[in-house]
Each structure stands twice: as structure tokens, then as C-alpha cells.
Design a protein around this motif. Structure first.
Motif, mmCIF file in Angstrom:
data_model
loop_
_atom_site.group_PDB
_atom_site.id
_atom_site.type_symbol
_atom_site.label_atom_id
_atom_site.label_comp_id
_atom_site.label_asym_id
_atom_site.label_seq_id
_atom_site.Cartn_x
_atom_site.Cartn_y
_atom_site.Cartn_z
ATOM 1 N N GLY A 250 58.608 57.614 51.563
ATOM 2 C CA GLY A 250 58.480 56.227 51.112
ATOM 3 C C GLY A 250 58.818 56.017 49.657
ATOM 4 O O GLY A 250 58.272 55.121 49.016
ATOM 5 N N ALA A 251 59.719 56.820 49.135
ATOM 6 C CA ALA A 251 60.103 56.699 47.722
ATOM 7 C C ALA A 251 61.403 55.900 47.635
ATOM 8 O O ALA A 251 62.499 56.458 47.544
ATOM 9 C CB ALA A 251 60.267 58.079 47.099
ATOM 10 N N SER A 252 61.271 54.588 47.659
ATOM 11 C CA SER A 252 62.453 53.726 47.747
ATOM 12 C C SER A 252 63.375 53.874 46.551
ATOM 13 O O SER A 252 64.592 53.925 46.707
ATOM 14 C CB SER A 252 62.021 52.263 47.826
ATOM 15 N N VAL A 253 62.785 53.884 45.351
ATOM 16 C CA VAL A 253 63.625 53.923 44.152
ATOM 17 C C VAL A 253 64.408 55.227 44.101
ATOM 18 O O VAL A 253 65.628 55.232 43.884
ATOM 19 C CB VAL A 253 62.765 53.746 42.888
ATOM 20 N N ARG B 130 67.170 55.214 46.766
ATOM 21 C CA ARG B 130 68.296 54.324 46.431
ATOM 22 C C ARG B 130 69.118 54.901 45.279
ATOM 23 O O ARG B 130 70.342 54.773 45.250
ATOM 24 C CB ARG B 130 67.787 52.936 46.052
ATOM 25 N N MET C 156 55.246 58.126 48.329
ATOM 26 C CA MET C 156 55.722 58.787 47.116
ATOM 27 C C MET C 156 54.681 59.812 46.664
ATOM 28 O O MET C 156 53.493 59.534 46.687
ATOM 29 C CB MET C 156 55.925 57.732 46.013
#
Lengths: 384, 384
Positions: free
Chosen positions: A206-209, A212, A1
Motif C-alpha cells: 500500500g505504498a502508493s507514492v 508511482r 507502508m
């Protein structure tokens, strides 16, 4: 991120019947200038609801803000606001009206020539307070600080934004969208969809939030977009469309991730040269852009295929092609053509489009600056 | 979707090295009271970074704000702030320090007995400006206006919130969490997870965006929670955990949907009676609560099973049971026990727990008010 700063102070007042809540959001002694576009807010009763909510306050109406709002028109509103001693602006309409009102608000407090806000990107430190009553889910302007203004005489179309130009509040009543023409709904869905894609479909950080959330909004639009056309009075569908379009461009999903916006820039040139709707140009450019740039965007295209379109079988190439095709089919299901020829435009203007991009300094677009004029030419060619 | 109002003005400054950005967020002539908890912010170097960022400003430190911050302690900070002519507060720590600082900020501007803010829910119209440097991802206090304060002498634990008690800014630097004990990380994951569940796992209201966002956060926590324990210095993992925990309780996913919070209320009584960590009580109560209330929550439990845990086969009963089991297994993977007996507590105190709930007026909890004392008793019994 990636590191980021996120702040969004706009108050959202959402739901059927919420226009009446205006009364509590505007100072009781305010002198209000209502800004609007065409006559639809009169004919659909929204303006009457707004005026009822304003009660005893002094209010005036400045109508006629165009799609792609024009500087010259907005400066007439500035003059009217000064003449009437206005101290609160209320935009009633879609993204163009709200964008225009942001400029009016900034110009009213600007010390100097307001055009400098656009041409010289002069800093906007203050703006007259304003709110909005949104009637067209599409641009996200109701919950961001950005604005794009055109100058008719000069032929320019320029953006500005400022911490001072967030709406104080925006009322989102999905029932105000019931009377919109299907073309505006379809355009709004495409516009919001591509806003999300431009902040999502780049490369993984790698910014999961954020991923999603973006995927959740895209899936929502794939579900409610066609329904919004088929069932214009389905409240739930219109509510989800409205909230998704707002969340698509309020800064949240773009915080901490790379962004692209090349599709928008290539689309702008098509609008400028051929007069197509903004969303039509996005529907034309995006599938071609994804095809041309599939290597740069490979990892995210595979993620997009799996999570948004549920495409999990076949080779990587098949899945990527499948996702691009699904995107095109989705736009066409919304009755928005995805090729230049659908609008009776051939390949002859591609040279001009590329030259205009270069003239406007758009020679290194995209998340890595890799969309050179030569890549743009390929994209335009693939979009014929 | 239900009607809602959403506004969240807190500025988030996210990423490694961002503590230095404090300098631009606090007035240059401010007199700053730094509030903190135990000594960890000294030993891990965070306090030194904060002090360096404050530069030439006059600053003072008030340490020792407890987990479950105590009114009596906070009133000492109020006295210190008055004595030192403080005009800006800076919370450096986790949710308890930030909650406590919200109360200090409100008490400093409150005309009357500050305890009334809690006991009489007296309106808080103003508060001293404050920011935070978050060091523990868990409660979401860094991006909301709520606070829970305890009174040692009276044995009360009471909440308040106000538009005036949003942090002006919060710095979220994931590297500040590297030195946290595993138990605090695990507790934080559970706390954030259950915050999301309490706003998501009720009954469907057609809120696609909120559902997709909640599911995205839950999936993120299932992915990064165990990794955060296994790889304490994995920046990406800590960053996603930190941002997910903030988004879990900043008002966004709860806007326009029913909420539950019964698990929290039943958990609070266990903490009060037996001294367990807040998150431990949530891990105990939630699986039992979902089992007892599976009929009321059937539709959302099936959605949760499919979208969060990818459970799509078997009968509806099997899928629901599978999702509840997966939740329990997840908490246990985080080394947080999910039964009272894991903490050497038997069923003997259940009568007392239920009586305390009744004493506190908690007789109709949950999204439909269906968690009566009798239902609560079943939940406690199932959690033994």
C-alpha cells in the motif's frame, strides 16, 4: 507502508556547464585529491574542466581505480592522500570511482586496519569530505552512502556504508556522458532499471507514492534507454537518463517497502565465475527470476504489466508473461543479451554458481527469503 | 530539463510509533522548547508521547502559535527560549507551528533585529537546531527550509528561507492525524495538490522524472483524498496522504522545471481580504486560472488530462475542459467549495483584490510572467 527512516544530504548540482560550480563547493584552501578511473576523463575533457574549476587550489590526481574497485589500489590512494596532506577528495568518473573514493575517505579517518571496514563491518564514524563529478549514469553511488570494494588477493567483494560516506555534492552534467561507449550506456540503463525493480517488484504494502515513483522511473528508462543509444548527443535524453539513474538508488523509492536484491546476488556469482559485466548478469537473471517467482510476485507483476508496459488485456497469466517478455525485449533492444548462451555460457557451471551462492551464505534471498539454493538453481537453469 | 541544484538534508522518521525515536535524535543533555499551536496536541495525546520520549531532558512548552504564525507571538517564544537557556527546538503540530519554529530558530541566532529577516530578507546564516513532529499533512514545511510569517501590527505576511532552517528531523506518524477535523484534512489535500500543480502544470521542458513524480503524487492524492475523509482511521490512506504531502513541496519535483505559483498569490489576497482558509482560496482560484490560461498551459494540460485523469478521448479542447472540470469536481468531493459564491463572496471585491496584488508588486506572475493584473482580474471574475 512499512515504517522507515529516510535521509539523504547529498547536494546535487545538475546540468550542462555545472562543473565550474565546484569552485563554490570546496573550501578555498583545500588540498584536493582527484580520483579517477581509466583515461577517459582526460580524453573527453572532463578532467580539464575540473582542474580549471579548482583554480589556485593545490590538487593531485590518483588515476587507475578499476571497475569493481580494488582494496589494494585504494590503499595506494590513501597513502598518497596522507603524503600530500590532502583534506578533500573529488571523485571524477562513474560508480566504481565514487565507490572507491568512499572507501578512501573512510580509510583516511579510520582508527585501525581499514580492511576491517569491509570484512568485520567495523563502524565508519567519520570520513574525509568528498564530492563527485559523475560521468556514467548507472549505479546511483553519486547520491548514496554505499560502496562495494573487492580484495584482489583474497578474492572477496564486500559492501559497506555509513552516514559519513554520502558525497557532500555531486555534479551531474549530462554532456559528460556523450562520449561513453554504447555498451556502458546500455549497461547503465539495465543497472538502473534493475535497481528499481529490486525495490518495487515484491509484494504490495500500500505504498502508493513509492510505487508511482518507481513506475515513473521505469517508464522513463524504457523511453530514454533506446534513445540514449540512438542519439548520443541528445541532451534531454541523457539528462533524463542521468537523473533517473540517480533517483533509482538514493533511498527514496526503497523507503517503506520490501526489497528483493536476489537478482543482484545471483548475478554477482556469474560475474565472479565468468567475468561478465554486472549489468549483463542482471539482464540474464531478472527475466528468469520473475518467471520462476511469478506466484510470489503475482500482484506486483500485474501492476508492473499494467502501469509500466500498458498491458491490460488477456488473462492474468498472459499479462504477467507479457510483462516479463517486454522486460527481456527491452534489454535486448539495448543490445544486452538476456541468456547465458548469448555469452557462450552453457548450463555446466550452474552447479558451481549455486555452490558459490551457498558458500557466500546466500541461502534465503528475496523479499521473503524464499530464494533458496534450489530456487536459485531453477533461475540459473531458466537463464541458459 | 533546466539546470538545478537540489539538496534536502532533513531526516524523515516515518510510521506508527515513531515519536519514541525522538530520544535518539536530540542530544541527551539538550534543553528543549516544545512549540505548538492550539490544544489539540494535548487532547490527542501527541504531546504526552513527545514528553515521554524526551525522558529526563529539561523541556518547556510554548503553545499558541497561530495559523499564519504571527511575528509578535514568535518573539515571545524567542524570549522564553533565551530565559530558559534552550538549545533545541521541537515543533509539534502542522505547517504553521513548523514555519513559526523556523523563524524562532533563526531569530535566536540572528545578530540584529529579527524582523529584518522578513522585511529586508536579511541573510540567515545560522539557526538553533530544531526538529518537528508533524500532525497535519499539508504544507510540506516538515521537509523544507521555507517559512511564511505575518506581522500583526504591520499587516504584512512575508516569506524567508535559509539552508540553516531545514528541520534536523521530522517524525511523521500517520496515526497523529486520526483526530483531525475533516476540514483540516480536506484543506491539506487541496494544499498539497496545488503545490504539485504549481510545479508541474506550466510548459514542457522534457523533464520526464519530475513529470512522472508529480503525476504520481497527484494520482495518489486523487485516490487517498476522499478516502481520508471517509475512513479517518485507515492507516494506509493516512500514511500515503502524509508522505505525498511531504514530497509535494520538498524541492524534488520542482528541481529543473519552471514553476508558476500565481494561484497561490491570487489566493493569498482572498485570504487577506475575506479570511478564507488558504486551501479554500486555492480551490477557488486554480480551476479559473487553468481556464483563463489554457493556451499558455495547453501542452501540459493535455498531459495532465491523460496521465492524471485518464482523459484520452475527444478533441484537445474537450480533454482540457474535462481535466479542469475533474479538478473542480475533486475539490468539491473533498467538500471544499470552488467558487467565491460558495463562501458568500460576490464580484464586488475583485477590484480591491486586483489593487492589492498590484500594491504587493504581483504584476507579472506565472511561469512566463504573463499573469498581469488584467489576467488576474479575469481569473477572479471567472471564480465568482
Amino acid at each position: 507502508m512499512q515504517n522507515f527512516i529516510f535521509r539523504n544530504p547529498t547536494k546535487i548540482i545538475f546540468g550542462e556547464g555545472q562543473i565550474a560550480a565546484l569552485n563554490a563547493e570546496i573550501p578555498p584552501d583545500a588540498r584536493v585529491l582527484i580520483t579517477s578511473g581509466g583515461g577517459s576523463v582526460k580524453s573527453n575533457g572532463v578532467l580539464a574542466q575540473v582542474q580549471a574549476a579548482l583554480g589556485e587550489r593545490a590538487w593531485f590526481v590518483f588515476g587507475g581505480i578499476e571497475p569493481n574497485p580494488i582494496y589494494e589500489t585504494l590503499m595506494q590512494a590513501v597513502a598518497m592522500a596522507r603524503e600530500k596532506n590532502i583534506d578533500f577528495l573529488l571523485a571524477v568518473g562513474g560508480g566504481s570511482v565514487i565507490d572507491g573514493t568512499k572507501f578512501i575517505a573512510a580509510a583516511l579517518k579510520f582508527d585501525g586496519e581499514p580492511w576491517d571496514i569491509l570484512e568485520k563491518q567495523a563502524e565508519v564514524r567519520d570520513a574525509m569530505p568528498f564530492g563527485s563529478v559523475l560521468t556514467l549514469p548507472a549505479t546511483g553511488s553519486e547520491m548514496n552512502s554505499g560502496s562495494v570494494i573487492s580484495h584482489r588477493a583474497r578474492g572477496d567483494k564486500l559492501p559497506f556504508n555509513s552516514e559519513a560516506t554520502y558525497p557532500r555534492f555531486s555534479v551531474l552534467d549530462p554532456t559528460t556522458t556523450y562520449s561513453l561507449p554504447p555498451r556502458q550506456i546500455a549497461n547503465g540503463v539495465v543497472d538502473a532499471f534493475v535497481h528499481i525493480v529490486e525495490q518495487y517488484l515484491t509484494y504490495p504494502v500500500g505504498a502508493s507514492v513509492q510505487d508511482r515513483f518507481a513506475e515513473g522511473l521505469l517508464i522513463t528508462l524504457t523511453e530514454v534507454g533506446p534513445q540514449a543509444l540512438d542519439e548520443p548527443h541528445n541532451y534531454e535524453v541523457r539528462a533524463n537518463l542521468m537523473w533517473a539513474a540517480t533517483m533509482a538508488l538514493n533511498g527514496l523509492i526503497g523507503a517503506g517497502v520490501p526489497q528483493d536484491w536476489a537478482t543482484h546476488m545471483l548475478g554477482h556469482e556469474i560475474t565472479a565465475l565468468h567475468g561478465l559485466d554486472h549489468a549483463q548478469t542482471l539482464a540474464i537473471v531478472l527475466p528468469a527470476m520473475l518467471s520462476v517467482r511469478r506466484e510470489e510476485k503475482r500482484a506486483k507483476l500485474l501492476q508492473y504489466a499494467e502501469r509500466v508496459w500498458n498491458i491490460t488485456r488477456g488473462s492474468e497469466e498472459d499479462r504477467i508473461t507479457g510483462a516479463i517478455t517486454a522486460t527481456r525485449v527491452f534489454f535486448e533492444r539495448l543490445t544486452v543479451g538476456t541468456r547465458l548462451r548469448d555469452y557462450k555460457i552453457g548450463g555446466a557451471s550452474i552447479g558451481t554458481l549455486v555452490a558459490k551462492l551457498e558458500e557466500h551464505g546466500m541461502t534465503a534471498l528475496g523479499e521473503h527469503g524464499g530464494v533458496t539454493p534450489e530456487v536459485a538453481r531453477q533461475v540459473y537453469q531458466m537463464s541458459v
